[in-house]
Design a protein around this motif. Structure first.
Motif, PDB file in Angstrom:
ATOM      1  N   PHE A 148       0.831  -1.210   0.000  1.00 28.84           N
ATOM      2  CA  PHE A 148       0.000   0.000   0.000  1.00 28.84           C
ATOM      3  C   PHE A 148       0.867   1.262   0.000  1.00 28.84           C
ATOM      4  N   LEU A 152       0.918   4.184  -2.844  1.00 26.51           N
ATOM      5  CA  LEU A 152       0.857   5.634  -2.604  1.00 26.51           C
ATOM      6  C   LEU A 152       1.956   6.361  -3.366  1.00 26.51           C
ATOM      7  N   MET A 155       1.165   6.415  -7.004  1.00 29.71           N
ATOM      8  CA  MET A 155       0.117   7.383  -7.316  1.00 29.71           C
ATOM      9  C   MET A 155       0.706   8.793  -7.342  1.00 29.71           C
ATOM     10  N   SER A 264      -5.379  -8.557  -2.780  1.00 26.12           N
ATOM     11  CA  SER A 264      -6.288  -7.774  -3.612  1.00 26.12           C
ATOM     12  C   SER A 264      -7.209  -6.918  -2.759  1.00 26.12           C
ATOM     13  N   VAL A 265      -7.404  -7.293  -1.477  1.00 21.41           N
ATOM     14  CA  VAL A 265      -8.195  -6.429  -0.588  1.00 21.41           C
ATOM     15  C   VAL A 265      -7.553  -5.053  -0.532  1.00 21.41           C
ATOM     16  N   ILE A 266      -6.224  -5.042  -0.335  1.00 19.79           N
ATOM     17  CA  ILE A 266      -5.510  -3.780  -0.171  1.00 19.79           C
ATOM     18  C   ILE A 266      -5.439  -3.017  -1.498  1.00 19.79           C
ATOM     19  N   SER A 269      -8.850  -1.724  -2.690  1.00 20.19           N
ATOM     20  CA  SER A 269      -9.437  -0.590  -1.964  1.00 20.19           C
ATOM     21  C   SER A 269      -8.637   0.691  -2.179  1.00 20.19           C
ATOM     22  N   ILE A 270      -7.318   0.594  -2.373  1.00 21.74           N
ATOM     23  CA  ILE A 270      -6.553   1.814  -2.629  1.00 21.74           C
ATOM     24  C   ILE A 270      -6.902   2.403  -3.996  1.00 21.74           C
TER      25      ILE A 270
ATOM     26  N   MET B 125      -5.340 -12.650   4.861  1.00 22.00           N
ATOM     27  CA  MET B 125      -5.925 -11.310   4.960  1.00 22.00           C
ATOM     28  C   MET B 125      -7.450 -11.389   5.095  1.00 22.00           C
ATOM     29  N   PHE B 126      -8.076 -12.312   4.367  1.00 20.18           N
ATOM     30  CA  PHE B 126      -9.533 -12.466   4.446  1.00 20.18           C
ATOM     31  C   PHE B 126      -9.936 -12.927   5.842  1.00 20.18           C
ATOM     32  N   LEU B 129      -9.396 -10.159   8.442  1.00 22.34           N
ATOM     33  CA  LEU B 129     -10.400  -9.096   8.329  1.00 22.34           C
ATOM     34  C   LEU B 129     -11.760  -9.575   8.815  1.00 22.34           C
ATOM     35  N   PHE B 217      -3.557   0.631   8.153  1.00 23.73           N
ATOM     36  CA  PHE B 217      -3.764   1.458   6.959  1.00 23.73           C
ATOM     37  C   PHE B 217      -5.227   1.399   6.525  1.00 23.73           C
ATOM     38  N   LEU B 218      -5.817   0.194   6.607  1.00 25.15           N
ATOM     39  CA  LEU B 218      -7.206   0.027   6.194  1.00 25.15           C
ATOM     40  C   LEU B 218      -8.175   0.540   7.254  1.00 25.15           C
ATOM     41  N   LYS B 237      -2.331   9.483   2.492  1.00 27.21           N
ATOM     42  CA  LYS B 237      -3.080   9.294   1.252  1.00 27.21           C
ATOM     43  C   LYS B 237      -3.955  10.514   0.949  1.00 27.21           C
ATOM     44  N   LEU B 240      -1.780  13.565  -0.462  1.00 27.13           N
ATOM     45  CA  LEU B 240      -0.784  13.136  -1.436  1.00 27.13           C
ATOM     46  C   LEU B 240      -0.264  14.318  -2.244  1.00 27.13           C
ATOM     47  N   SER B 247       3.528  10.550   3.204  1.00 25.35           N
ATOM     48  CA  SER B 247       3.436   9.231   2.584  1.00 25.35           C
ATOM     49  C   SER B 247       4.780   8.536   2.503  1.00 25.35           C
TER      50      SER B 247
END
Lengths: 327, 282
Positions: A148, A152, A155, A264-266, A269-270, B125-126, B129, B217-218, B237, B240, B247
């Motif tokens: 992530f 950033l 981007m 892919s979650v991260i 969402s970004i 990760m799933f 979460l 972060f999430l 973010k 930016l 960042s």
């Protein structure tokens, strides 16, 4: 090969049942129950409304009955309706998001493969040299850099500073009116950054594995034989050694599926990409339990399929594996 | 053996550098109150979004005027704590289940190892979460969840080691002298299997720190206002375009920390590998 496939498929059944049990248990760890969340939003909800809601979702029944009912509807591909205001079917939501995530992961995997192969193999053949050392540092840095964060920076650099690539979404405005060539270009521009960045973390695993595997093979007797019968060093390394080093790559790729799907979650969402990962993230944030549960099962099933494909691929190229399965 | 291991570690400069950085990070988080130039939570609206180098703020300030360097220094505490506690939990579970499976074999082994395979099917990760969605996001829940989803590697390692160790002469001798199962496992077998576990744990700390920063972060990890590297990036973010330093630095901190643990872990792996041990000049 047919028999191997059949056995391998049968072996998946207990795992699938296990996946449903774990997913179901996780979702019922909650101290309260899902109706709390839905009804807390609405302070006017009465005790009777709550009871009606619990009945509607079957939450008044004993836990094993709830599991059995859920399993039965799961077998019919019915995961219930989302708690989100749109109240849509969970399966529908997942199915429309799946192709995006699959495409992202397939592209990432292709990049991992294309970059790792030469990286690992050349490092092994020239072990201890400059290339070996610098590529090792490179893959370690890629592995340690949080995706992530790279997203950033990407981007900022490519989106804000240079203005080369779009920084979010999957398509531009007016996508529907583009020619198919323009559509392709537009999609590629949107997906370039997420795909490349999510592949960076996977380079280390595959290239390091290839390097050590190749080093081991180079010392093997059959290569000495190949040299002894007068084959050139190039043929020995790039034909005899390479073929043997490549076989386990299939397994490693299969093993990287859960990491990519989870990642892919991260990424989604970004970059605001409408895939399974983003759906899952939004569901987690809003405690949309049916969708979270569906996503959890789906993520595990994808992994299972990845492993299955890897095993079948491995068996297809290596007869020893096929035979070993029946011993 | 200990001396040899240290010597091999020294010979591997990258791993040695990793070890030094890890030790320094321990020192930094220990000394955070003394070395942080500002109070990490002190809001100074007039000082907001100052670029690095202005008015004593070496790495600049964030959108609330808080000093970035001080927040980074305090943030190292969270990373360190989560890394070590989560891996501690994972290692204990892995040791316990791996030892049971490897020592007893048979049905116990079958059941435990099928469970390991099952857990490996879930993209971690799933799973993490999903659990966080059910529980509340907090530092303790993050540590517990990362621990509960990361023990499978250790379990597999310990099982394989114990299967081969339990038939060795010293284990049989211990049994002949009347030692019970628990004593044989704890006193005779596990200490001999700790090398690879140490390697896995060191690499695991790196993974746990990455996972924690991703969760923060999430917005599903350690909650504000506690300074964490991941959460600092979330804020970056939103700024930016105006404030690149928000960042850049927290990510750099994560990168250096994770890289150091990985280099140290890989170095330990090489140093503990018996193939390399003979190569050391006496």
């Amino acid at each position: 090969m047919l028999k191997f496939t059949a056995v391998r498929l049968l072996m998946m059944i207990p795992t699938l049942i296990g996946i449903t049990i774990v997913s179901f248990t996780v979702m019922h760890l909650a101290p309260g129950d899902p109706t709390n969340y839905v009804l807390d939003m609405n302070p006017k909800a009465s005790q009777t409304a709550r009871a009606r809601m619990r009945e509607l979702y079957g939450l008044d029944k004993p836990i094993h009955v709830q599991y059995w009912n859920w399993l039965k509807s799961l077998a019919k591909m019915d995961l219930g309706r989302s708690f989100a205001p749109d109240r849509r079917l969970v399966t529908e939501k997942i199915v429309e998001r799946l192709p995006v995530t699959l495409a992202l992961n397939v592209f990432s995997m292709a990049i991992i493969l294309i970059v790792s192969l030469p990286l690992g193999l050349v490092a092994a053949v020239k072990a201890g040299g400059m290339f070996d050392k610098s590529s090792t540092v490179f893959v370690f840095v890629c592995f340690a850099a949080p995706s992530f964060w790279l997203a950033l920076l990407g981007m900022y650099l490519f989106g804000v500073k240079l203005g080369w690539l779009p920084i979010s979404g999957m398509t531009s405005l007016g996508f529907e009116h583009m020619t198919s060539w323009q559509k392709f270009a537009d999609l590629s521009r949107h997906l370039a950054m997420p795909v490349v960045i999510s592949s960076l973390g996977g380079l280390a695993g595959l290239s390091r594995y290839l390097r050590s595997n190749m080093l081991e093979i180079i010392r093997k007797d059959f290569l000495t034989t190949a040299r002894a019968k007068g084959l050139s060093e190039r043929v020995v390394i790039w034909k005899h050694a390479l073929r043997n080093a490549l076989i386990p790559v299939i397994t490693i790729l299969g093993l990287s599926v859960p990491g990519l799907v989870g990642g892919s979650v991260i990424m989604e969402s970004i970059y605001a990409i409408p895939g399974l990962g983003q759906l899952f993230y939004v569901a987690v944030m809003s405690r949309d339990y049916p969708v979270v549960m569906g996503g959890l099962v789906m993520g595990a099933v994808l992994t299972l399929l990845g492993n299955l494909l890897a095993d079948l691929g491995y068996a297809a190229v290596d007869p020893r594996v096929r035979d070993a399965a029946f011993k | 053996m200990m001396k040899n291991t240290l010597r091999l570690l020294w010979r591997n400069r990258l791993a040695f550098a990793g070890g030094i950085v890890v030790l320094s990070l321990f020192a930094v988080s220990w000394l955070a109150p003394a070395i942080a130039p500002f109070d990490p939570d002190k809001v100074q609206v007039r000082e907001r979004l100052k670029p690095p180098g202005t008015a004593g703020h070496v790495l600049g300030t964030d959108s609330l005027g808080r000093d970035v360097l001080s927040r980074l220094i305090w943030g190292s505490r969270v990373s360190l704590k989560v890394g070590i506690v989560a891996v501690g939990i994972a290692t204990l579970i892995g040791l316990f289940l791996g030892a049971l499976a490897g020592y007893h074999g048979g049905v116990t082994d079958g059941v435990i190892m099928r469970f390991v395979d099952l857990m490996l099917c879930f993209p971690s990760m799933f799973l993490i979460l999903a659990v966080i969605a059910v529980l509340e996001p907090s530092i303790w829940n993050v540590m517990i969840v990362i621990g509960l989803t990361g023990w499978m590697g250790v379990a597999r390692l310990v099982r394989a080691d114990l299967m081969s160790l339990k038939g060795r002469d010293f284990a049989l001798a211990a049994r002949a002298m009347g030692a019970g199962d628990t004593r044989i496992i704890l006193v005779h077998l596990l200490p001999n299997a700790m090398g690879p576990v140490l390697v896995t744990a060191t690499l695991g700390v790196a993974g746990a720190i990455l996972t924690e920063s991703a969760l923060s972060f999430l917005g599903l990890g350690v909650q504000p206002p506690t300074p964490t590297w991941g959460a600092m990036l979330t804020e970056g973010k939103d700024y930016l375009q105006q404030a690149w330093w928000l960042s850049l630095y927290p990510g750099l901190a994560i990168l250096v920390t994770v890289l150091s643990y990985n280099l140290l872990g890989e170095g330990l792996r090489e140093a503990l590998d018996p193939h390399n041990r003979e190569a050391v000049p006496k």
